[in-house]
Design a protein around this motif. Structure first.
Motif, PDB file in Angstrom:
ATOM      1  N   SER A  58      38.948 -40.834 -94.706  1.00  0.00           N
ATOM      2  CA  SER A  58      39.737 -42.048 -94.957  1.00  0.00           C
ATOM      3  C   SER A  58      39.388 -42.699 -96.302  1.00  0.00           C
ATOM      4  O   SER A  58      39.925 -43.746 -96.652  1.00  0.00           O
ATOM      5  CB  SER A  58      39.514 -43.040 -93.814  1.00  0.00           C
ATOM      6  N   LYS A  59      38.490 -42.094 -97.045  1.00  0.00           N
ATOM      7  CA  LYS A  59      38.128 -42.679 -98.354  1.00  0.00           C
ATOM      8  C   LYS A  59      39.099 -42.217 -99.425  1.00  0.00           C
ATOM      9  O   LYS A  59      39.637 -41.105 -99.368  1.00  0.00           O
ATOM     10  CB  LYS A  59      36.718 -42.246 -98.750  1.00  0.00           C
ATOM     11  N   LEU A  60      39.277 -43.039-100.445  1.00  0.00           N
ATOM     12  CA  LEU A  60      40.077 -42.619-101.599  1.00  0.00           C
ATOM     13  C   LEU A  60      39.274 -41.607-102.413  1.00  0.00           C
ATOM     14  O   LEU A  60      38.036 -41.722-102.501  1.00  0.00           O
ATOM     15  CB  LEU A  60      40.381 -43.819-102.505  1.00  0.00           C
ATOM     16  N   VAL A  61      39.972 -40.656-103.032  1.00  0.00           N
ATOM     17  CA  VAL A  61      39.282 -39.670-103.876  1.00  0.00           C
ATOM     18  C   VAL A  61      38.491 -40.385-104.979  1.00  0.00           C
ATOM     19  O   VAL A  61      37.362 -39.999-105.302  1.00  0.00           O
ATOM     20  CB  VAL A  61      40.302 -38.673-104.465  1.00  0.00           C
ATOM     21  N   LYS A  62      39.082 -41.439-105.500  1.00  0.00           N
ATOM     22  CA  LYS A  62      38.371 -42.156-106.573  1.00  0.00           C
ATOM     23  C   LYS A  62      37.055 -42.753-106.050  1.00  0.00           C
ATOM     24  O   LYS A  62      36.026 -42.693-106.734  1.00  0.00           O
ATOM     25  CB  LYS A  62      39.277 -43.258-107.112  1.00  0.00           C
ATOM     26  N   GLU A  63      37.086 -43.264-104.825  1.00  0.00           N
ATOM     27  CA  GLU A  63      35.848 -43.828-104.260  1.00  0.00           C
ATOM     28  C   GLU A  63      34.801 -42.729-104.054  1.00  0.00           C
ATOM     29  O   GLU A  63      33.609 -42.935-104.259  1.00  0.00           O
ATOM     30  CB  GLU A  63      36.131 -44.481-102.898  1.00  0.00           C
ATOM     31  N   ILE A  64      35.287 -41.551-103.656  1.00  0.00           N
ATOM     32  CA  ILE A  64      34.356 -40.428-103.447  1.00  0.00           C
ATOM     33  C   ILE A  64      33.739 -40.032-104.783  1.00  0.00           C
ATOM     34  O   ILE A  64      32.525 -39.823-104.887  1.00  0.00           O
ATOM     35  CB  ILE A  64      35.096 -39.238-102.776  1.00  0.00           C
ATOM     36  N   ALA A  65      34.578 -39.970-105.815  1.00  0.00           N
ATOM     37  CA  ALA A  65      34.057 -39.635-107.156  1.00  0.00           C
ATOM     38  C   ALA A  65      33.021 -40.677-107.584  1.00  0.00           C
ATOM     39  O   ALA A  65      31.949 -40.338-108.093  1.00  0.00           O
ATOM     40  CB  ALA A  65      35.202 -39.558-108.158  1.00  0.00           C
ATOM     41  N   GLN A  66      33.350 -41.930-107.351  1.00  0.00           N
ATOM     42  CA  GLN A  66      32.400 -42.993-107.744  1.00  0.00           C
ATOM     43  C   GLN A  66      31.078 -42.833-106.995  1.00  0.00           C
ATOM     44  O   GLN A  66      30.008 -43.035-107.571  1.00  0.00           O
ATOM     45  CB  GLN A  66      33.022 -44.372-107.462  1.00  0.00           C
ATOM     46  N   GLU A  67      31.157 -42.428-105.728  1.00  0.00           N
ATOM     47  CA  GLU A  67      29.911 -42.231-104.971  1.00  0.00           C
ATOM     48  C   GLU A  67      29.109 -41.066-105.560  1.00  0.00           C
ATOM     49  O   GLU A  67      27.887 -41.181-105.739  1.00  0.00           O
ATOM     50  CB  GLU A  67      30.196 -41.987-103.479  1.00  0.00           C
ATOM     51  N   ILE A  68      29.789 -39.977-105.892  1.00  0.00           N
ATOM     52  CA  ILE A  68      29.078 -38.833-106.497  1.00  0.00           C
ATOM     53  C   ILE A  68      28.297 -39.297-107.732  1.00  0.00           C
ATOM     54  O   ILE A  68      27.098 -39.045-107.869  1.00  0.00           O
ATOM     55  CB  ILE A  68      30.063 -37.710-106.914  1.00  0.00           C
ATOM     56  N   PHE A  69      29.009 -39.984-108.626  1.00  0.00           N
ATOM     57  CA  PHE A  69      28.364 -40.386-109.887  1.00  0.00           C
ATOM     58  C   PHE A  69      27.249 -41.411-109.656  1.00  0.00           C
ATOM     59  O   PHE A  69      26.321 -41.510-110.457  1.00  0.00           O
ATOM     60  CB  PHE A  69      29.402 -40.920-110.875  1.00  0.00           C
ATOM     61  N   SER A  70      27.354 -42.153-108.537  1.00  0.00           N
ATOM     62  CA  SER A  70      26.326 -43.170-108.291  1.00  0.00           C
ATOM     63  C   SER A  70      24.954 -42.535-108.056  1.00  0.00           C
ATOM     64  O   SER A  70      23.934 -43.193-108.188  1.00  0.00           O
ATOM     65  CB  SER A  70      26.716 -44.045-107.091  1.00  0.00           C
ATOM     66  N   TYR A  71      24.925 -41.258-107.698  1.00  0.00           N
ATOM     67  CA  TYR A  71      23.633 -40.589-107.465  1.00  0.00           C
ATOM     68  C   TYR A  71      23.072 -39.959-108.740  1.00  0.00           C
ATOM     69  O   TYR A  71      21.992 -39.383-108.713  1.00  0.00           O
ATOM     70  CB  TYR A  71      23.787 -39.496-106.393  1.00  0.00           C
ATOM     71  N   ALA A  72      23.824 -40.027-109.839  1.00  0.00           N
ATOM     72  CA  ALA A  72      23.408 -39.305-111.047  1.00  0.00           C
ATOM     73  C   ALA A  72      22.889 -40.259-112.119  1.00  0.00           C
ATOM     74  O   ALA A  72      23.272 -41.431-112.180  1.00  0.00           O
ATOM     75  CB  ALA A  72      24.581 -38.497-111.588  1.00  0.00           C
ATOM     76  N   ASP A  73      22.043 -39.715-112.967  1.00  0.00           N
ATOM     77  CA  ASP A  73      21.558 -40.481-114.122  1.00  0.00           C
ATOM     78  C   ASP A  73      22.497 -40.334-115.307  1.00  0.00           C
ATOM     79  O   ASP A  73      22.428 -41.114-116.256  1.00  0.00           O
ATOM     80  CB  ASP A  73      20.161 -39.978-114.512  1.00  0.00           C
ATOM     81  N   GLY A  74      23.288 -39.289-115.270  1.00  0.00           N
ATOM     82  CA  GLY A  74      24.203 -39.083-116.394  1.00  0.00           C
ATOM     83  C   GLY A  74      25.140 -37.938-116.092  1.00  0.00           C
ATOM     84  O   GLY A  74      25.056 -37.305-115.027  1.00  0.00           O
ATOM     85  N   CYS A  75      26.038 -37.677-117.030  1.00  0.00           N
ATOM     86  CA  CYS A  75      26.943 -36.540-116.833  1.00  0.00           C
ATOM     87  C   CYS A  75      27.409 -36.002-118.182  1.00  0.00           C
ATOM     88  O   CYS A  75      27.378 -36.700-119.196  1.00  0.00           O
ATOM     89  CB  CYS A  75      28.150 -36.927-115.990  1.00  0.00           C
ATOM     90  N   THR A  76      27.781 -34.730-118.149  1.00  0.00           N
ATOM     91  CA  THR A  76      28.526 -34.152-119.265  1.00  0.00           C
ATOM     92  C   THR A  76      29.897 -33.819-118.705  1.00  0.00           C
ATOM     93  O   THR A  76      30.030 -33.514-117.520  1.00  0.00           O
ATOM     94  CB  THR A  76      27.880 -32.850-119.791  1.00  0.00           C
ATOM     95  N   MET A  77      30.893 -33.888-119.552  1.00  0.00           N
ATOM     96  CA  MET A  77      32.237 -33.580-119.033  1.00  0.00           C
ATOM     97  C   MET A  77      33.077 -32.933-120.118  1.00  0.00           C
ATOM     98  O   MET A  77      33.089 -33.391-121.267  1.00  0.00           O
ATOM     99  CB  MET A  77      32.898 -34.873-118.558  1.00  0.00           C
ATOM    100  N   SER A  78      33.756 -31.878-119.732  1.00  0.00           N
ATOM    101  CA  SER A  78      34.811 -31.333-120.569  1.00  0.00           C
ATOM    102  C   SER A  78      36.108 -31.951-120.084  1.00  0.00           C
ATOM    103  O   SER A  78      36.555 -31.659-118.974  1.00  0.00           O
ATOM    104  CB  SER A  78      34.866 -29.813-120.429  1.00  0.00           C
ATOM    105  N   ALA A  79      36.703 -32.797-120.905  1.00  0.00           N
ATOM    106  CA  ALA A  79      37.950 -33.482-120.513  1.00  0.00           C
ATOM    107  C   ALA A  79      39.137 -32.528-120.528  1.00  0.00           C
ATOM    108  O   ALA A  79      40.256 -32.911-120.209  1.00  0.00           O
ATOM    109  CB  ALA A  79      38.197 -34.664-121.447  1.00  0.00           C
ATOM    110  N   LYS A  80      38.868 -31.263-120.911  1.00  0.00           N
ATOM    111  CA  LYS A  80      39.930 -30.249-120.945  1.00  0.00           C
ATOM    112  C   LYS A  80      40.273 -29.750-119.547  1.00  0.00           C
ATOM    113  O   LYS A  80      41.171 -28.949-119.389  1.00  0.00           O
ATOM    114  CB  LYS A  80      39.480 -29.077-121.827  1.00  0.00           C
ATOM    115  N   LYS A  81      39.527 -30.219-118.563  1.00  0.00           N
ATOM    116  CA  LYS A  81      39.824 -29.809-117.182  1.00  0.00           C
ATOM    117  C   LYS A  81      40.425 -31.004-116.436  1.00  0.00           C
ATOM    118  O   LYS A  81      41.616 -31.259-116.580  1.00  0.00           O
ATOM    119  CB  LYS A  81      38.546 -29.318-116.483  1.00  0.00           C
TER     120      LYS A  81
END
Ligand SMILES: Cc1ncc(COP(=O)(O)O)c(C=O)c1O
Length: 456
Positions: A234-257
């Protein structure tokens, strides 16, 4: 809805150039049996990569026009930064021209000989950037992820007991970073569960090791969590993404995906001190901190793409279209990675071509056969990409021999996908006629991009 339809209408089209089997035989031979060396005009359905190949939305194209090209302080940068922060919650956002530029900056600072970077699976450019500093990249993938044909919901998970053992063996002080790749591109586009991310976070916290997310396909991974992991339906995908990132100190991202951009990437993090070091390198390699390696118009396209990708109608169509192709192949007995991943179908070349030994690159041979049969271009993810040589120049093969057919986002329709299935099944039915390949020229780093091969 019984039929999940493409959640878009087509406003602008690009023609496909048709050619014959005879012509393709010559084209592949002229390209030394390496699909990377084929001109894209000679490809009918291009599944080489989902990177930078997305169709942008009309909104993104409008953003391209709005892009402000000021050298410093462009409003496009601030829209980009807000969009990244909205999802990651990370205060420092550093634009780069693509994912590997973010990696290069990060590992130049954190890498060095004697160090180990641990991951579920490092992507090829990530591993190459780590090894370029003299450090070692260590893949600790869960056991389910190593068996292509055995379905499991989260085959991208990290092996947590193996992580603990590795830290004990090498010492936390020699491990500057743990990286979770979501979804696990090299391991079949398979997702990582929230439970696994939380467990890895705990181990990292216990040993004071920072955790970064390689976030190229964060939205696809989040959607898998929504549909497969208990407690997230029942969670929004955006909320799930926010939860994932909340456990991380940082991220790298290829915006091409998962940002639908044709170019771009970023680094984001919580540590202001590390961000400052990254910006120091950014200025000499990419550009001023408010544009990195990008034009203002690219920053706009990424900002808009990041809001579009968490749309659940889009993600339902996206994940379903990969599953649709996978299921057709499974029904025809073709060995494929199961269950379907998030961005690609992975053919299991070892089982597809059991008569081709690994040192004759079955994945590359299969990729060539798909091109000859129907002009379908895929990429080998196996011993050509990840194989090494021992002291006696014998091949140390990769764990898996796969051919990845990556589906560009919002580009191909269902009939294109039906055509691809037909070609793969035709090749499968005639598989015994396919021979192995030998390398005749290669470069020491990322050899699969430029290697020249010849039939055995
Ligand atoms: C998981 C993963 N990490 C990093 C990268 C590198 O990104 P880029 O191609 O933008 O340099 C890729 C690209 O395919 C990837 O799939």
């Amino acid at each position: 809805m019984r039929t999940i339809i493409e959640p878009f209408k087509i406003k602008s089209i690009e023609p496909i150039h048709f050619n014959t089997r005879e012509q393709r035989l010559k084209i592949l031979s002229d390209a030394f049996y390496n699909p990377f060396l084929i001109r894209s005009d000679d490809v009918l359905i291009d599944l080489l990569t989902d990177s930078g190949t997305s169709a942008m939305s009309s909104n993104q194209w409008a953003g391209i026009m709005r892009g402000d090209e000021s050298y410093a302080g462009s409003p496009s940068f601030f829209r980009f930064k807000d969009a990244v922060q909205d999802i990651t919650g990370m205060p420092d956002v550093i634009p780069t021209h693509q994912g590997r530029a973010a990696e290069k900056i990060l590992f130049s600072i954190m890498g060095g000989s004697g160090k180990y970077f641990v991951s579920n699976t490092l992507f090829d450019t990530t591993r190459a950037n780590i090894e370029f500093t003299g450090a070692e990249g260590i893949d600790l993938l869960c056991d389910e992820g190593k068996h292509p044909s055995i379905p499991a919901p989260f085959k991208g998970n990290m092996d947590v007991p193996a992580l603990k053992r590795f830290i004990e063996e090498k010492g936390a002080a020699n491990i500057p970073l743990c990286i979770i790749t979501i979804t696990n591109n090299s391991g079949g586009g398979q997702p990582v569960s929230m439970k696994n991310i939380k467990e890895v976070r705990q181990v990292c916290t216990d040993h004071h090791i920072p955790l970064f997310i390689d976030a190229c396909r964060f939205a696809e991974n989040s959607y898998f969590i929504k549909i497969r992991e208990e407690g997230y339906a029942s969670k929004l995908v955006k909320e799930i993404a926010q939860e994932i990132f909340s456990y991380a100190d940082g991220c790298t991202m290829s915006a091409k995906k998962d940002a639908f951009a044709n170019i771009g990437g970023f680094l984001a993090m919580h540590s202001g001190a590390l961000a400052q070091e990254c910006r120091n390198l950014l200025v000499i390699t990419e550009g001023f901190p408010t544009y990195g390696g990008l034009a203002g118009r690219d920053l706009e396209a990424i900002a808009i793409g990041l809001t579009e990708v968490v749309d659940e109608n889009y993600l339902q169509y996206r994940i379903r279209s990969i599953e649709y192709l996978t299921n057709k192949l499974v029904d025809a007995g073709v060995p494929v990675m199961q269950p379907a991943g998030g961005h690609a179908v992975y053919l299991d070349a070892k089982n597809f071509l059991p008569h081709v030994p690994v040192d004759q690159y079955p994945g590359q041979a299969l990729a060539g056969a798909l091109y000859i049969e129907g002009g379908v271009r895929g990429v080998e993810i196996g011993s050509l990409m990840f194989g090494k040589y021992d002291d006696k120049h014998n091949l140390v093969p990769a764990a898996l021999e796969l051919v990845r057919l990556a589906i560009p986002r919002r580009v191909y329709t269902q009939s294109h996908i039906d055509y691809v299935a037909e070609i793969i099944i035709d090749v499968f039915n005639d598989r015994h006629s396919i021979n192995g390949l030998k390398i005749i020229e290669e470069s020491p780093i990322l050899r699969h991009f430029t290697a020249k091969l010849a039939p055995m």
